[in-house]
Structures are given as C-alpha cells and as structure tokens.
Scaffold this active site. Structure first.
Site, mmCIF file in Angstrom:
data_model
loop_
_atom_site.group_PDB
_atom_site.id
_atom_site.type_symbol
_atom_site.label_atom_id
_atom_site.label_comp_id
_atom_site.label_asym_id
_atom_site.label_seq_id
_atom_site.Cartn_x
_atom_site.Cartn_y
_atom_site.Cartn_z
ATOM 1 N N GLN A 104 25.835 6.116 -17.092
ATOM 2 C CA GLN A 104 24.280 6.409 -17.089
ATOM 3 C C GLN A 104 23.788 6.220 -18.686
ATOM 4 O O GLN A 104 22.445 6.072 -18.906
ATOM 5 C CB GLN A 104 23.915 7.841 -16.676
ATOM 6 C CG GLN A 104 24.673 7.823 -15.299
ATOM 7 C CD GLN A 104 24.226 9.536 -14.798
ATOM 8 O OE1 GLN A 104 23.409 9.878 -14.348
ATOM 9 N NE2 GLN A 104 25.283 10.309 -15.198
ATOM 10 N N HIS A 122 21.713 2.656 -16.156
ATOM 11 C CA HIS A 122 20.260 3.195 -16.698
ATOM 12 C C HIS A 122 19.768 2.203 -17.816
ATOM 13 O O HIS A 122 19.002 2.279 -18.472
ATOM 14 C CB HIS A 122 20.205 4.362 -16.981
ATOM 15 C CG HIS A 122 20.362 5.535 -15.787
ATOM 16 N ND1 HIS A 122 20.562 6.814 -16.138
ATOM 17 C CD2 HIS A 122 20.051 5.265 -14.558
ATOM 18 C CE1 HIS A 122 20.771 7.385 -14.733
ATOM 19 N NE2 HIS A 122 20.432 6.306 -13.961
ATOM 20 N N CYS A 150 5.587 -9.833 -26.100
ATOM 21 C CA CYS A 150 6.341 -11.040 -25.634
ATOM 22 C C CYS A 150 5.682 -12.288 -26.202
ATOM 23 O O CYS A 150 4.657 -12.619 -25.972
ATOM 24 C CB CYS A 150 6.136 -10.772 -24.057
ATOM 25 S SG CYS A 150 6.865 -12.308 -23.079
ATOM 26 N N CYS A 153 4.552 -14.424 -22.715
ATOM 27 C CA CYS A 153 3.338 -14.214 -21.901
ATOM 28 C C CYS A 153 2.376 -13.207 -22.725
ATOM 29 O O CYS A 153 1.351 -13.032 -22.071
ATOM 30 C CB CYS A 153 3.711 -13.550 -20.531
ATOM 31 S SG CYS A 153 4.193 -11.909 -20.606
#
Ligand code: BJW
Length: 243
Positions: A104, A122, A150, A153
């Site tokens: 995790q 996770h 980004c 985009c």
C-alpha cells in the site's frame, strides 16, 4: 509455546511455503523514517486526510496539495530501505515467481531494496501523471516537477497515488486478489488493515486456506485469525523469520 519456539515454527512455515504473498503497509517503512498514517506520530494525526488526500482537496487547492507532496517526496527520497524491506527482497530472490509483494506504500522503498515483483496498489508518490488526460512524466521524480501543468492538455499534473474515494487500478487489484487467493502463506506487515479494498486481501487469503503471519506493532482485526502474530518492529521480526 515460548517465543523461541513460535519463531522457529513460523520460520519453518516460511521456509516450506510453496507460494507467498507479502502485503505491506506504512509500518514497514517506519524504521526508515517515513511516518505512518494512523499510529502515534502518523500523518493523519497532524493533517486531515480530506484536506489533502482527496480529489476534492486537489481541485480546491492544487498548489497546497502539491506543496505537501513535494515535502513528502523529498523526505521519502532521503530515507533508505531497512532490514524489513531487505528481508522481503531476499525472500523474493529465493522464491522467484512464487512470491508477490503487494504494497500500500507509495514510498518506492521496496523497489530500492531490490524487490521486483511489487504491486503498488496505492500508487507511487515519485510518479507524476496528468489529472485529466493520459500523459505520464517519465521515470521517478524525487523533487517537485519543473512544471505542474500538463504539457499535453494544460490541466494540472498530480502525483500518481490513490486518494480516498478514488478507485484503485482494477487490473492490478484483480491480480493482487488472485495472488492472495492462490498463496499458501500470506504475510501481513505493518498495516492497520483499516483501508478498503486493500484490507480485504488477508480475508481472501484466509478464506482460501492460506496460513497467515502478521507482523505489526499493535493488534489488528487479523491478529486472532493469524497462525502466527508477532508484535514488534518489522525491521527486527522479518529478518528473524526469513534469514
Ligand atoms: C509497525 C511499525 C514497525 C508502526 N513495524 N509495524 C468500505 C467500508 C468503509 C469505507 C470504505 C469501504 N470501501 C471503501 C471505503 C472508503 C475508503 C476507506 O477504506 N476508508 C476507511 C479509512 C474507512 N477507501 C477508499 O476510498 C479507496 N477507494 C475506494 O474504495 O474506491 C471505491 C471506488 C470505486 C469506483 C469508483 C470510485 C471509487 C481508496 C483508498 C486510498 C488510500 N490512500 C492512502 C493515501 C495514499 C496517498 C498518500 O499517502 O498521500 O493510502 S490513505 C493511507 O492509508 C495510505 C495507506 O496506503 C493506507 C493504509 O494505511 P496503512 O499502511 O495501513 O498505515 P497505518 O498508519 O494505518 O498503519 C500502520 C501500522 O503499522 C500500524 O498498525 C502500526 O502499529 C504499525 N507499525 N511501526 C511493524 N516498525
């Protein structure tokens, strides 16, 4: 049975196991200096999870959330794997394909200890992805990316971790559950077993007939079900079971 006999018995179970799943939580990295979430000194004692580790928090205030992850990246990046991580890497070396590590943890310490068959259910705090499109920053980044926007985009980039209320990668999760159902020995190490769906993995192993070894500082719901339960630091208990 005294403690020495209990250790000897569990060590034999590890040595004779055909197929092993090790399932780890924040406790295994505690001795490396990475804070846990819920125990004394844990992250959720100082921060409200919903203020920082949810999509809502990120949408409200991405810069604060990035600031928090930047600090944690540099803290986790400066920590070293401990004897517990190394013991699991050694067990993988011995068992090869018959070993799976489901973690995790987002701190990459298992990789840095040499484990290769790792499922990070996770995510991994050192990976950066776009919050909207499928753009991924290449490689692991140990500090804040130069731009948190980004390039593809224009949306916010984010750390590649699973926040509360977000689904886990279903294909990865299916593989983790399949491994838990197929193993004959399941090690649960350093997790409070409070966060779903990860916390159901030991239940699946149990109901499929696997033997369970739990290593944790305090009892959990799994403790009475485990074949062997060791209350102590993973960095001391695991080398004694695996070495
Ligand atoms: C030592 C030691 C030493 C110390 N040696 N031991 C069913 C019922 C109720 C709620 C839910 C449910 N199903 C889902 C939920 C909601 C939620 C949830 O489980 N909430 C509970 C808290 C009530 N789950 C989710 O939201 C998950 N998503 C989901 O279910 O999506 C469904 C969905 C489907 C389709 C569409 C949309 C949604 C996502 C969970 C994501 C968890 N994310 C975090 C944060 C990661 C990023 C970050 O760090 O910033 O993951 S939360 C945090 O908890 C982190 C951990 O991986 C996780 C588990 O914690 P862990 O590892 O167990 O740590 P601790 O601190 O709790 O325990 C450490 C233990 O170690 C202690 O016991 C110590 O004693 C011990 N220890 N030192 C050995 N040296």
């Amino acid at each position: 049975m005294n403690e020495t006999e209990r250790y000897a018995e569990a060590r034999t179970a590890v040595a004779e196991a055909r197929s092993v799943v090790a399932f780890t939580g924040a406790g295994i990295s505690a001795e490396s200096g990475v804070p846990t979430y819920r125990s004394a000194g844990g992250l959720w004692r100082n921060y409200q999870a919903e203020d920082l580790a949810t999509v809502g928090a990120f949408q409200r205030d991405p810069e604060t959330v990035w600031g928090w992850y930047s600090e944690r990246r540099s803290m986790m990046g400066s920590c070293e794997p401990n004897a517990g991580h190394l013991a699991l890497a050694a067990l993988e070396e011995r068992l090869g394909d018959e070993f799976v590590l489901v973690t995790q943890n987002i701190d990459a310490l298992h990789h840095r200890a040499g484990s290769r068959r790792v499922m990070e259910i996770h995510g991994n705090a050192f990976r950066t992805v776009c919050s909207v499109c499928d753009y991924e920053v290449e490689g692991l980044q140990y500090d804040t990316p130069k731009s948190t926007i980004c390039p593809s985009c224009g949306a916010w980039l984010r750390p590649d971790v699973v926040w509360f209320g977000e689904p886990l990668d279903q294909a990865l999760l299916n593989r983790a559950f399949a491994a838990a159902a197929a193993c004959d020995l399941f090690l649960s190490i350093g997790s409070s077993l409070l966060v779903q769906p990860a916390a159901s993995l030991p239940e699946v192993a149990l109901s499929s007939g696997a033997r369970i070894i739990e290593v944790n500082m305090e009892p959990t719901w799994l403790t009475p079900e485990a074949s062997w339960s060791f209350q102590g630091p993973a960095g001391e208990v695991l080398p004694a079971l695996v070495g």
